[in-house]
Design a protein around this motif. Structure first.
Motif, PDB file in Angstrom:
ATOM      1  N   PHE A  34     -26.254  56.812  -7.742  1.00  0.00           N
ATOM      2  CA  PHE A  34     -26.511  55.612  -8.535  1.00  0.00           C
ATOM      3  C   PHE A  34     -27.319  54.574  -7.762  1.00  0.00           C
ATOM      4  N   ALA A  35     -28.383  54.081  -8.380  1.00  0.00           N
ATOM      5  CA  ALA A  35     -29.170  52.929  -7.923  1.00  0.00           C
ATOM      6  C   ALA A  35     -30.017  53.192  -6.681  1.00  0.00           C
ATOM      7  N   ASN A  37     -32.395  56.238  -4.110  1.00  0.00           N
ATOM      8  CA  ASN A  37     -33.411  57.268  -4.261  1.00  0.00           C
ATOM      9  C   ASN A  37     -33.315  58.264  -3.112  1.00  0.00           C
ATOM     10  N   ASP A  60     -36.380  62.234  -7.341  1.00  0.00           N
ATOM     11  CA  ASP A  60     -35.815  61.081  -8.041  1.00  0.00           C
ATOM     12  C   ASP A  60     -35.752  61.416  -9.521  1.00  0.00           C
ATOM     13  N   ARG A 146     -26.248  44.190  -4.254  1.00  0.00           N
ATOM     14  CA  ARG A 146     -26.969  45.330  -3.672  1.00  0.00           C
ATOM     15  C   ARG A 146     -26.591  45.605  -2.222  1.00  0.00           C
ATOM     16  N   THR A 172     -32.590  49.984  -4.177  1.00  0.00           N
ATOM     17  CA  THR A 172     -31.843  49.447  -5.328  1.00  0.00           C
ATOM     18  C   THR A 172     -32.617  48.377  -6.093  1.00  0.00           C
ATOM     19  N   HIS A 175     -33.809  49.055  -9.507  1.00  0.00           N
ATOM     20  CA  HIS A 175     -32.764  49.448 -10.453  1.00  0.00           C
ATOM     21  C   HIS A 175     -32.314  48.207 -11.223  1.00  0.00           C
ATOM     22  N   THR A 176     -33.014  47.907 -12.300  1.00  0.00           N
ATOM     23  CA  THR A 176     -32.768  46.707 -13.097  1.00  0.00           C
ATOM     24  C   THR A 176     -31.531  46.880 -13.979  1.00  0.00           C
ATOM     25  N   ILE A 179     -32.079  49.524 -16.566  1.00  0.00           N
ATOM     26  CA  ILE A 179     -31.965  50.891 -16.064  1.00  0.00           C
ATOM     27  C   ILE A 179     -30.496  51.270 -15.911  1.00  0.00           C
ATOM     28  N   THR A 180     -29.685  50.336 -15.432  1.00  0.00           N
ATOM     29  CA  THR A 180     -28.256  50.600 -15.317  1.00  0.00           C
ATOM     30  C   THR A 180     -27.667  50.956 -16.678  1.00  0.00           C
ATOM     31  N   VAL A 183     -28.750  54.477 -17.666  1.00  0.00           N
ATOM     32  CA  VAL A 183     -28.040  55.502 -16.911  1.00  0.00           C
ATOM     33  C   VAL A 183     -26.620  55.681 -17.437  1.00  0.00           C
TER      34      VAL A 183
END
Length: 268
Positions: A34-35, A37, A60, A146, A172, A175-176, A179-180, A183
């Motif tokens: 999560f969050a 790469n 990714d 973060r 991170t 990862h806006t 996007i969260t 996911v």
């Protein structure tokens, strides 16, 4: 030898992937959590014992099975061993459900839930708090979470090199909150679990590998909820390691990956 490629998934999106080692070796494909790469696997991709035995590929992911297929095609991979770390572990079930015949030789759930339908039971309260803050629309909240999230991945964050934590925190940033949400709500890998457990009953080798000091996910629960479905099941708890088990206990993690990988390749 290392190489990188820009692959294209089924929706046209570009996927960054890179490989290390000898392409003639059996392959292992790594998916991050999560969050983050693929930078999280830097130490694994430089470890000589892994490189001596396997061709390593990391990517990714956004579309799970489709992205995996695109990466395998780009690198010419046939029946790789799939290693999913943390939130990358549910990709195993997605691959098994949407690609037939099964394209993987074996699977490793590293600090993650092998059976995604029950993954919520493995999550510790700290992670649930982090996820809520990642979803926040308040900039101060989302920025502050973060470094706290990255620190929680390690059993002793003060001992982690500054450049490592900086790279992870940097990952991170893209990862806006949107996007969260995508996911968490846009894909439900738990619906794919039946395909995975069916293959498990037919002999698909799997390993669950986790640190005993993981503050994000409970490996004992992940093992308990999964082991009954698989006839070839290996559970490994790494004493004193945290969520980033491959960082906290690099050499021990590599030994387990190589041992498991060589065994299933020999079985094949």
């Amino acid at each position: 030898m290392s190489s990188s490629k820009r692959c294209f998934s089924s929706d046209g999106a570009q996927i960054y992937a890179d490989a290390a080692g000898n392409a003639q070796n059996p392959s292992m494909v790594f998916a991050h959590g999560f969050a983050l790469n693929g930078v999280v696997f830097d130490q694994l991709f430089a470890h000589q014992l892994l490189l001596d035995n396997f061709y390593l590929v990391r990517y990714d992911s956004a579309l799970y099975a489709d992205d995996f297929s695109a990466v395998c095609q780009a690198f010419g991979l046939v029946k790789p061993i799939f290693v999913g770390w943390s939130a990358g572990a549910p990709i195993i079930a997605d691959i098994c459900a949407h690609i037939s015949p099964c394209p993987i030789l074996a699977a490793v759930a590293m600090s993650g839930a092998l059976c995604p339908a029950t993954s919520e039971q493995t999550l510790r309260p700290l992670l649930l708090d982090f996820i809520a803050k990642f979803r926040s629309s308040d900039a101060k909240t989302t920025l502050a979470v973060r470094p706290a999230f990255v620190d929680a991945c390690f059993v002793n964050p003060a001992s982690v090199a500054v450049e490592v934590k900086t790279a992870w925190i940097g990952a991170t940033v893209v990862h806006t909150p949107n996007i969260t949400e995508a996911v968490l709500n846009g894909h439900q890998p738990g619906a794919c679990q039946d395909a995975l457990t069916k293959l498990g009953g037919e002999g698909l080798p799997v390993m669950v590998l986790y640190g005993t000091e993981d503050s994000i996910q409970d490996g004992d629960v992940a093992v308990k909820l999964a082991k009954e479905y698989f006839v070839d099941f290996t559970a490994v708890s790494v004493l004193g390691a945290g969520h980033a088990v491959f960082y906290d206990a690099l050499n021990e993690t590599v030994r387990h990956l190589v041992g498991f990988g060589l065994r299933v390749c020999t079985k094949k």
